[in-house]
Design an enzyme around this catalytic site. Structure first.
Site, PDB file in Angstrom:
ATOM      1  N   ASP A 183      28.360  24.555  36.484  1.00 53.04           N
ATOM      2  CA  ASP A 183      29.576  25.129  37.059  1.00 53.04           C
ATOM      3  C   ASP A 183      30.706  24.112  36.954  1.00 53.04           C
ATOM      4  O   ASP A 183      30.781  23.355  35.991  1.00 53.04           O
ATOM      5  CB  ASP A 183      29.303  25.524  38.514  1.00 53.04           C
ATOM      6  CG  ASP A 183      30.103  26.726  38.967  1.00 53.04           C
ATOM      7  OD1 ASP A 183      31.333  26.585  39.129  1.00 53.04           O
ATOM      8  OD2 ASP A 183      29.509  27.799  39.156  1.00 53.04           O
ATOM      9  N   HIS A 216      34.486  26.112  43.012  1.00 55.84           N
ATOM     10  CA  HIS A 216      33.541  27.184  42.720  1.00 55.84           C
ATOM     11  C   HIS A 216      32.093  26.679  42.761  1.00 55.84           C
ATOM     12  O   HIS A 216      31.219  27.289  43.396  1.00 55.84           O
ATOM     13  CB  HIS A 216      33.874  27.782  41.347  1.00 55.84           C
ATOM     14  CG  HIS A 216      33.146  29.044  41.021  1.00 55.84           C
ATOM     15  ND1 HIS A 216      31.945  29.046  40.350  1.00 55.84           N
ATOM     16  CD2 HIS A 216      33.464  30.340  41.254  1.00 55.84           C
ATOM     17  CE1 HIS A 216      31.551  30.301  40.178  1.00 55.84           C
ATOM     18  NE2 HIS A 216      32.446  31.104  40.723  1.00 55.84           N
ATOM     19  N   ASN A 305      32.677  40.616  37.689  1.00 55.35           N
ATOM     20  CA  ASN A 305      33.499  41.183  38.767  1.00 55.35           C
ATOM     21  C   ASN A 305      34.546  42.181  38.284  1.00 55.35           C
ATOM     22  O   ASN A 305      35.599  42.318  38.891  1.00 55.35           O
ATOM     23  CB  ASN A 305      34.224  40.051  39.516  1.00 55.35           C
ATOM     24  CG  ASN A 305      33.281  39.041  40.109  1.00 55.35           C
ATOM     25  OD1 ASN A 305      32.135  39.348  40.410  1.00 55.35           O
ATOM     26  ND2 ASN A 305      33.757  37.829  40.285  1.00 55.35           N
ATOM     27  N   SER A 372      29.470  35.795  41.589  1.00 56.89           N
ATOM     28  CA  SER A 372      29.199  34.355  41.588  1.00 56.89           C
ATOM     29  C   SER A 372      28.521  33.925  42.874  1.00 56.89           C
ATOM     30  O   SER A 372      27.671  33.021  42.890  1.00 56.89           O
ATOM     31  CB  SER A 372      30.503  33.565  41.443  1.00 56.89           C
ATOM     32  OG  SER A 372      31.069  33.722  40.182  1.00 56.89           O
TER      33      SER A 372
END
Length: 594
Positions: A183, A216, A305, A372
């Site tokens: 990530d 994130h 998403n 996520s």
């Protein structure tokens, strides 16, 4: 714990100057689907490495390309990343390399963007007063904000969480299990993460400092494995597993296929059991898929998403047909598909909580929405399973998770399993202690006296039954009397030496209104009228004459049958309360059944 391999450090140091020289190409133009000027080339195995190098050198010379990353750096034999001159377009360069017989494939170095934050959630504090036997509740002060772990807001309709407190009564994870978070990095100094973080790597800057400058990755890491029951912050799904930070996304949330591949190979070399990928795009990359297929780790990937049907518009890497990938969509506090989540009856495996998710942020805590956020719940659950069954491979863990979801009929068209993640159920399946029971009878009229029989394995020491009507028992083989019509769900929780196992059967006991079947009687034509039927098994007579609909003739025929039955057997048929005579109560019950 320092786990970065020496080989990776040497590679990084030797190539840092070259990477710096070409890094301008990695900073892609806004809106571009690939890094300008960069092509990933995968050569076939044509014998020695010298032969591959010779072919690569010849092709690069013909087109005027320079090698950015060799196959040694990429970690995949025969895979290179090259930079072509400005006079050659990337599509033309791809076709040039693909036309050579020794090239398996060539493709642009595709850009990946982290999902855009979907907004801030409201801080909803739950009450945690309804703890029941078989649960382990941690003392983290913000646990009441983590509905995905333990949801008390709508418990009357089903908790809509992953049953984490029940799972923790079996396992809280092992420090031998490594979850790689590929990530934007992780805040490895965070008060609630530091003790569980390994020393990772930063492929954006090619150094050993994978500090998160986006947020994130830290949010994902907290849900997976925040330090738990430490009276600080939040709880993680797997309390004791180790987080391996692998930074491939920069501060703006941009990465590319080459960085992702290097991050995956690094995680593989560092022994990651689970690789958590809360990112993706709609672009298919042969190079990325090959890299994923080359590892033994379980990949948990976000479904996306966009609100799209991934069966129609695939999203990768979640959509790759790879045996070690789990594709995860997002559910809300009411077990509904969230408004933003992608879905797919074929391409999305299951749902997990993904809205109003509270977790760690760099130096802080906060809410985020998205698939996520759903991925870490599954990654953490996989870590718990791996802790209990270290010999299980990715396929076995995947099958356990998918075969033990909480199924909801309204989710059947949203994902393969038609359900939402449950962390407890797969753990209970691998325990030596397994709850099981039967009942006799399971159906009948009021009053219904049911004998429950414990059939559990593992020699439990305690038993806790709930009978669905508010009554409970701690006997091993209790009996229970039902006095109201309805369908009742039964739960048995067994315990032994700090472990517990739960068996639940929904709508298992069916209690019907009080009536006795009546006998067929002559129709005056040499035959018999039909016996009253209860087609939907609700305890009430319906289509008496069997012509397919309800009409006046049905109750009339029923009363005629009742009169006939009373003549034949005046007491037994209608003495519902077993008083020995037909009284007022029996008449009321007879009226109710009609």
């Amino acid at each position: 714990m320092e786990r970065v391999s020496v080989s990776w450090i040497l590679r990084a140091c030797l190539l840092f100057m070259l990477i710096t020289a070409v890094w301008g190409g990695v900073e892609a133009e806004q809106g571009s689907e690939y890094v300008p000027g960069e092509v990933i080339v995968r050569y076939a195995d044509i014998g020695s490495g010298t032969a591959v190098a010779s072919v690569a050198s010849s092709l690069n010379a013909q087109i005027g390309a320079e090698t950015i990353y060799t196959d040694e750096v990429m970690g995949i034999k025969g895979m290179q990343v090259v930079r072509v001159p400005d006079t050659t377009s990337v599509p033309d360069a791809v076709q040039f390399y693909k036309s050579n017989e020794h090239v398996l494939y060539a493709e642009p170095n595709y850009i990946t963007n982290l999902p855009t934050p979907l907004g801030k959630a409201e801080s909803t504090i739950q009450g945690l007063d309804n703890e029941t036997p078989g649960m382990t509740i941690p003392n983290d002060p913000d646990f009441d904000l983590q509905w995905g772990l333990y949801n008390t807001l709508n418990s009357s309709a089903g908790r809509a969480d992953i049953s984490a407190p029940e799972a923790w009564n079996i396992s809280t994870g092992s420090s031998d299990v490594i979850v790689a978070v590929i990530d934007s990095g992780v805040d490895y100094n965070h008060e609630d993460l530091a003790a569980n973080c390994l020393k990772g790597f930063d492929f954006v800057n090619f150094d050993e400092d994978p500090m998160d400058d986006n947020g994130h990755g830290t949010h994902c890491a907290g849900t997976i494995g925040a330090v738990t029951d430490n009276a600080i912050g939040i709880a993680g799904v797997s309390w004791n597993s180790k987080i391996l930070p692998v930074k491939v996304f920069d501060a703006t949330g941009v990465s590319n296929t080459a960085l992702e591949i290097m991050g995956i190979v690094y995680a593989k070399e560092e022994g990651a059991d689970i690789i958590s990928c809360s990112w993706g795009s709609h672009i298919y990359s042969e190079a990325l898929k090959e890299t994923i297929d080359s590892t033994n780790a379980l990949f948990v990937c976000a479904a996306g998403n966009d609100g799209y049907d991934n069966d129609e518009i695939p999203y990768y890497p979640a959509g790759y047909n790879s045996a070690n990938i789990i594709s995860v969509g997002a559910s809300d506090e009411y077990d509904m598909l969230t408004w933003f989540s992608n879905y797919g009856a074929v391409s999305v495996d299951l749902l997990a909580p993904g809205q109003n998710i509270y977790s760690t942020l760099p130096g802080d805590y906060g809410f985020m929405d998205g698939t996520s956020m759903s991925v870490p719940f599954v990654s953490g659950t996989a870590a718990l399973i791996k802790s209990e069954k270290p010999g299980y491979d990715a396929g076995q863990i995947k099958n356990l998770i998918l075969n033990s979801v909480d199924q909801k009929f309204w989710l059947n068209t949203t994902c393969v399993t038609g359900g939402r993640l449950n962390a407890y159920k797969p753990l209970s399946l691998v325990l030596p202690l397994n709850a099981e029971f039967k009942a006799e009878p399971v159906s009948g009229t009021i009053p219904l006296n049911v004998q429950f029989v414990d059939m559990s394995s593992g020699e439990p020491e305690t038993w806790h039954w709930t009978f669905g009507d508010g009554s409970e028992s701690t006997l091993q083989n209790p009996t229970h009397l039902y006095m109201k019509p309805g369908k009742y769900s039964i739960t048995l929780t067994i315990s032994k030496e700090g472990l517990s196992s739960i068996a639940e059967k929904e709508n298992y006991i069916h209690v019907k209104p009080p009536y006795q079947p009546v006998k067929p009687f002559p129709d005056g034509k040499g035959g018999f009228y039909p016996v009253p039927t209860d087609a939907d098994d609700d305890g009430l007579f319906e289509d008496i004459n069997g012509n397919g609909w309800l009409e006046y003739e049905d109750p009339k025929l029923l009363f005629d049958q009742i009169l006939f039955a009373m003549k034949e057997e005046p007491i037994g048929q209608f003495d519902f309360d077993k008083s020995g005579f037909i009284g007022f109560g029996d008449v009321v019950k007879l009226y109710q059944m009609v």
